[in-house]
Design an enzyme around this catalytic site. Sequence first.
Site, PDB file in Angstrom:
ATOM      1  N   ASN A 149       8.638  -0.606   1.677  1.00 34.05           N
ATOM      2  CA  ASN A 149       7.820  -1.706   1.168  1.00 34.05           C
ATOM      3  C   ASN A 149       8.391  -2.327  -0.104  1.00 34.05           C
ATOM      4  O   ASN A 149       8.335  -3.529  -0.288  1.00 34.05           O
ATOM      5  CB  ASN A 149       6.389  -1.233   0.898  1.00 34.05           C
ATOM      6  N   ASP A 211       7.882  -5.561  -4.432  1.00 33.33           N
ATOM      7  CA  ASP A 211       7.864  -5.541  -2.960  1.00 33.33           C
ATOM      8  C   ASP A 211       9.064  -6.299  -2.408  1.00 33.33           C
ATOM      9  O   ASP A 211       9.428  -7.363  -2.928  1.00 33.33           O
ATOM     10  CB  ASP A 211       6.585  -6.216  -2.427  1.00 33.33           C
ATOM     11  N   ASP A 242       6.812   5.512   3.909  1.00 31.21           N
ATOM     12  CA  ASP A 242       5.842   5.369   2.832  1.00 31.21           C
ATOM     13  C   ASP A 242       5.100   4.039   2.966  1.00 31.21           C
ATOM     14  O   ASP A 242       5.699   3.002   3.244  1.00 31.21           O
ATOM     15  CB  ASP A 242       6.624   5.400   1.500  1.00 31.21           C
ATOM     16  N   GLU A 283       2.718   6.624   6.712  1.00 30.86           N
ATOM     17  CA  GLU A 283       1.551   6.771   5.837  1.00 30.86           C
ATOM     18  C   GLU A 283       0.698   5.514   5.928  1.00 30.86           C
ATOM     19  O   GLU A 283       1.081   4.460   5.428  1.00 30.86           O
ATOM     20  CB  GLU A 283       1.997   6.973   4.380  1.00 30.86           C
TER      21      GLU A 283
HETATM   22 CA   LIG Z   1       4.850  -5.620   0.934  1.00 33.52          CA
END
Ligand SMILES: [Ca+2]
Length: 554
Positions: A149, A211, A242, A283
């Site tokens: 991410n 991000d 993750d 997750e």
């Molecule tokens: Ca993102």
Amino acid sequence: MTHPTARLPLRQFACPLAAALLTLATPFVHHASAQPVARPAAAAWTKGAVCYEIFVRSFRDSDGDGIGDLNGLTQSLDYINDGDPRTTTDLGARCVWLMPVAESPSYHGYDVSNYFRVEPDYGTSADFRRMVSAAHRRGIKVLVDLVLNHASSEHPYFKEALRDTASRYRDWFRWSATNPKTKGPWGQEVWHKSSVRDEYFYGVFWSGMPDLNYEHAPVRREADRVARFWLREMGVDGFRLDAVSFLIESGDTLSHSRRTHEVLRDFASGVRRASSKAFTIGEVWDSTGTILSYYPDQLDAYFAFPVSDGILDAVRTGSAKTLLPELLRYQRALPPDRWSPFLRNHDQTRTVTALGGDTARARLAASILLTLPGLPFVYYGEEIGMTGDKPDEMLRTPMQWTAGAGGGFTRGTPWEPLQKDASVVNVAAQQSDSGSLLSMYKRLIRLRATNSALASGELVPVRASSDAVLAYLRRDARRTVLVVSNLGTTPLDRVVLASAVGVLSPGRYDARSLFGAAPGAELTVSVDGHFDGFVAVPTLGPMQTYVLALTPVR
Ligand SMILES: [Ca+2]
Ligand SMILES: [Ca+2]
Ligand SMILES: [Ca+2]
Ligand SMILES: [Ca+2]
């Protein structure tokens, strides 16, 4: 022994109780046909396996700098699994999940500054490969944490994009000339002021974790390249992914967006192309309904967070009422190798601490976890009852191997002090004690590995005459076991068990203890395949679990 479920007329209710139970049990009858789109039979190793989550920084330090490292992990593999099924001195886990091992400026590693380099504190690429080979020789699969991410704000691509608006990496991140002032899913700031000019960048967790922009094709290609690198160059067997629900933001939708599902689907098929045997687990820290929206064709598996909370709640409250329905939702939707129950992970208060320091309750929680369907994960140190509460560093303290200085973790000064109870709660103290929590973990992990019903059999709920008793069958075509737990703090006499119709072949069975001190009993299953009035154990000890093999009497 075969199960009569397929041929018994399901409308033959023996009694209203059986009818009620049948509504719970019916999905199992159709279990095979209800399975989602099948994956290639890639993860055969997951059957009966238990995975062990490791924070390398806190597991074992080999060179005395106070920081756990890959060579320390390699030296400790025999503790996890010595590769010899005849010895019972090892934990018996068949897989490890290593929290991030790629280069990072932080202690935890969830902000990666180089996806293609092993964290220097942990060792070299050669150390990593040696560790993987040593694990494979022992039958241990290696999963590494993959943090897609976001990157670290120290990642060279982010630093360049921050400095130079014409950089080729500019579109790898998300920028705004004004502060959008949108708050994150838990009310946090997500747009962070640039240190270079009057603009903002997006980072759902923290300004140190910008991000990545997965709408930008080169970012998606890079993620594929990172996965291929760890699978092919570094020899890993898969990934723990993750925070996957935050991959792509669409307008005000900051998590679980349609595009996130699409990107995850493409990423997972890329992983399978790179290695048909790779295993991926994600997750998604959310409700069961939301977790189930990530199937059937994205990652192989996800952690069952609500089951984790459900086990701890059941043990804390002493009530068995709510756990089974939650488990049945997973089982109805998924085959056992596609979801993972656990007690705690590196983001959560450790089990013993969450249960008020009560090790008896922690034992009970573990015995439930290890007798459920799914692929259970155990966070390092849980097996010896390590304590730890927030802040996060205190959930991730060094492994307590011995009573000596540094807890046997390091001969130097540990990067983070050990928990205060390390001189009492440690592997050495529990290794030789057959009544220890560690010995219980070993016994149940081994039982799960060798008993096919516990390994991958379906769960069938059993009704108990006390709300403090959690009971279920685990059964496959060859075997049936009965698991009975007294969640209460007082002994319970003559608790009566009953099942729905069609759960077992009619006849008499010996109930023989595989785990827990029970004298044995005889069970009679009626012609419609149900039982009632069954006292499996005359007195259920407080906070005790019993696993009984049910064997037909011929
Ligand atoms: Ca993102
Ligand atoms: Ca070290
Ligand atoms: Ca062994
Ligand atoms: Ca570092």
